[in-house]
Design an enzyme around this catalytic site. Structure first.
Site, PDB file in Angstrom:
ATOM      1  N   SER A 133       0.985  -1.249   0.070  1.00  0.00           N
ATOM      2  CA  SER A 133      -0.010  -0.178  -0.067  1.00  0.00           C
ATOM      3  C   SER A 133       1.068   1.159  -0.001  1.00  0.00           C
ATOM      4  O   SER A 133       0.522   2.197  -0.781  1.00  0.00           O
ATOM      5  CB  SER A 133      -0.695  -0.080   1.473  1.00  0.00           C
ATOM      6  OG  SER A 133      -1.777  -1.035   1.038  1.00  0.00           O
ATOM      7  N   ASP A 161      -6.875  -7.359   5.311  1.00  0.00           N
ATOM      8  CA  ASP A 161      -6.156  -8.228   4.353  1.00  0.00           C
ATOM      9  C   ASP A 161      -5.744  -9.757   4.986  1.00  0.00           C
ATOM     10  O   ASP A 161      -5.213 -10.417   4.542  1.00  0.00           O
ATOM     11  CB  ASP A 161      -5.030  -7.590   3.864  1.00  0.00           C
ATOM     12  CG  ASP A 161      -5.568  -6.365   2.815  1.00  0.00           C
ATOM     13  OD1 ASP A 161      -6.877  -6.528   2.288  1.00  0.00           O
ATOM     14  OD2 ASP A 161      -4.662  -5.654   2.362  1.00  0.00           O
ATOM     15  N   LYS A 188     -13.050  -8.758  -2.915  1.00  0.00           N
ATOM     16  CA  LYS A 188     -11.460  -8.645  -3.096  1.00  0.00           C
ATOM     17  C   LYS A 188     -11.046  -9.395  -4.190  1.00  0.00           C
ATOM     18  O   LYS A 188     -11.767  -9.556  -5.271  1.00  0.00           O
ATOM     19  CB  LYS A 188     -10.871  -9.209  -1.685  1.00  0.00           C
ATOM     20  CG  LYS A 188     -11.115  -8.318  -0.679  1.00  0.00           C
ATOM     21  CD  LYS A 188     -10.365  -7.007  -0.660  1.00  0.00           C
ATOM     22  CE  LYS A 188     -10.932  -5.937   0.469  1.00  0.00           C
ATOM     23  NZ  LYS A 188     -10.411  -4.785   0.518  1.00  0.00           N
ATOM     24  N   ARG A 237     -14.446  -6.171 -10.286  1.00  0.00           N
ATOM     25  CA  ARG A 237     -14.553  -5.559  -8.786  1.00  0.00           C
ATOM     26  C   ARG A 237     -15.317  -4.059  -9.125  1.00  0.00           C
ATOM     27  O   ARG A 237     -15.192  -3.527 -10.129  1.00  0.00           O
ATOM     28  CB  ARG A 237     -12.953  -5.313  -8.319  1.00  0.00           C
ATOM     29  CG  ARG A 237     -12.350  -6.935  -8.059  1.00  0.00           C
ATOM     30  CD  ARG A 237     -11.092  -6.819  -7.410  1.00  0.00           C
ATOM     31  NE  ARG A 237     -11.048  -6.071  -6.240  1.00  0.00           N
ATOM     32  CZ  ARG A 237     -10.031  -5.800  -5.364  1.00  0.00           C
ATOM     33  NH1 ARG A 237      -8.907  -6.224  -6.045  1.00  0.00           N
ATOM     34  NH2 ARG A 237     -10.051  -5.497  -4.262  1.00  0.00           N
TER      35      ARG A 237
END
Ligand code: S3P
Length: 444
Positions: free
Chosen positions: A36, A330, A357, A135
């Site tokens: 990230s 996560d 996800k 998604r």
């Protein structure tokens, strides 16, 4: 057609990994840079003025996709191992891409980049692999459209996205779902809008964008759950040292806690409190996880973790949900595997986001845990996993999802018999060296 089927079978056999149970895990290990944070560092460096240097940049396929997209937008990038040098072109200095941008499997790439593309003076197309094309993109299209962007999506809500960039207006936006990707998309678009853009979160999500913006010299105002930036902003090039990825470390933390006589020292791991739900929960259950040498790298807390095998007691209450979900979103795949080995098991609720996800993770977890002989109940928004219960080796379908592949490789270490994880090369999406790192610490 036949050739495609054959190729798919051959590819999954070629990359399938066999996992045998191990006695314990032991040793010292370093984890690649946080995924990230790497995305954010690269994107902000690309819109800063001057040359930025990123250290310990993630080798994840996802983060390499971000670099490739930025190069296609005319940004000069040099990469030597984990060191990346990026010459920023200012907020509006990118050039129109000649081809469709490809985010691969990466939700963070497509959603964050869309925020910056919305304010450019050119049109762009961006897409991703089959998983990314399934998604939800409505969640970014809606606020960006309110800001004045014109975005066309397949069926109105899926990639490929066509983004007709232009002048943006600031907005105040209340996020309907807790999502750091959506928050970050709006804040990045806000850098280009004249005035103050505010995002209000239902619960706190990872704040790496806020911290990284501050590091690049952009003031970020925080008040309760509201985050504001003012545009047009100017970003100052800088050096960024990226902590190890806690979400990757989580797989090894789990192995060390579950296997008797284990001890692992994991160096330089990011312990940002918006990400440590997994560690916090496990410590409440009696896990021996020590944080040593705690320090800060440009606002991001970092520590060396020392993890020892532990007997986990049931958390009270033994149901997790609410705010905690965002702080361990996560880590739910590996937590679900661990739940089978916990006294009292675990119930996970309010985690419906897992269905959108990289795979439908609630389905993938239920299916694979059952293949290993576990009793699991699946809800719309979660799972109930009784524990402790034995697991046996099985053939695992990773559902094209890196975290499912890694979670079940760890399950294989504590199962009876041999486990085979099919199409296991998907781990490269976040952690290309996962299996060699595992080999390094496993003792038979
Ligand atoms: C991420 C945010 C989370 C997380 C993803 C990375 C990010 O997604 O699951 O792996 O880098 O902002 P959401 O924002 O969709 O919850």
């Amino acid at each position: 057609m036949l050739r495609t089927v054959w190729c798919n079978i051959a590819r999954s056999l070629m990359s399938s990994k066999t996992i045998d149970p191990v006695r314990r895990v032991h040793g010292m290990i370093a984890i690649p840079g946080d995924k990230s944070i790497s995305h954010r560092a690269a994107m902000l460096a690309a819109v800063a003025d001057g040359r930025s240097r990123l250290l310990n940049y993630s080798p994840a396929d996802d983060c390499q996709r971000t670099l490739a997209c930025l190069e296609a937008l005319g940004v000069a990038i040099e990469q030597r191992g984990a060191e990346v040098s990026i010459v920023g072109r200012g907020l509006t200095g990118w050039s129109a891409p000649q081809t469709m941008l490809d985010a691969g499997n990466s939700g963070t790439t497509i959603r964050l980049l869309a925020g910056l593309l919305a304010g450019q003076r050119f049109d762009s197309w961006i897409t991703g692999d089959q998983s990314l094309q399934r998604r939800p993109m409505q969640r970014i299209i809606e606020p960006l459209t309110q800001m004045g962007a014109v975005i066309t999506a397949r069926d109105g809500r899926f990639a490929p996205l066509h983004i007709h960039g232009g002048a943006l207006q600031p907005i105040t936006y209340h996020l309907p779902v807790a999502s750091a990707q959506v928050k970050s998309c709006i804040l990045l678009a806000g850098l280009l809008a004249a005035g103050t853009t505010t995002v209000v979160e239902p619960v706190s999500t990872r704040n790496h964008t806020e911290l990284m913006l501050t590091h690049f010299g952009v003031p970020v105002a925080l008040s309760n759950h509201a985050i504001s930036v003012s545009g047009p902003a100017r970003l100052r090039a800088c050096e960024v040292r990226i902590p190890g990825d806690l979400s990757s470390a989580a797989f090894f933390i789990a192995a060390a806690l579950m296997l008797p006589d284990s001890m692992l020292c994991i160096s330089n791991v990011g312990i940002n409190p918006t990400r440590t739900g997994f560690i916090d929960l496990l410590r409440r259950m009696g896990a021996s996880i020590e944080l040593e040498n705690v320090r800060q790298w440009h606002g991001e807390p970092v520590a060396d973790l020392v993890v020892r095998s532990s007997h986990l007691r049931p958390a009270s209450p033994n149901v997790i949900g609410g705010e905690l979900i965002a702080a361990l979103i996560d880590e739910i795949p590996i937590l679900a595997v661990m739940a089978t080995q916990m006294e009292g098991g675990l119930t996970i609720r309010e985690a419906g986001e897992l269905r959108v996800k990289e795979s439908d993770r609630l389905r993938a977890l239920t299916e694979n845990l059952r293949r290993m002989g576990a009793d699991v109940e699946e809800f719309d928004d979660g799972l109930h996993i009784p524990g402790p219960q034995p697991l046996h080796g099985a053939q695992i379908d990773a559902y094209g999802d890196h975290r499912i592949a890694m979670a079940f490789a760890i399950a294989g270490l504590v199962a009876r018999g041999r486990t085979q994880v099919d199409a296991s090369d998907v781990v490269a999406v976040s952690f290309p060296t996962f299996f060699s790192a595992l080999e390094q610490i496993a003792q038979r």
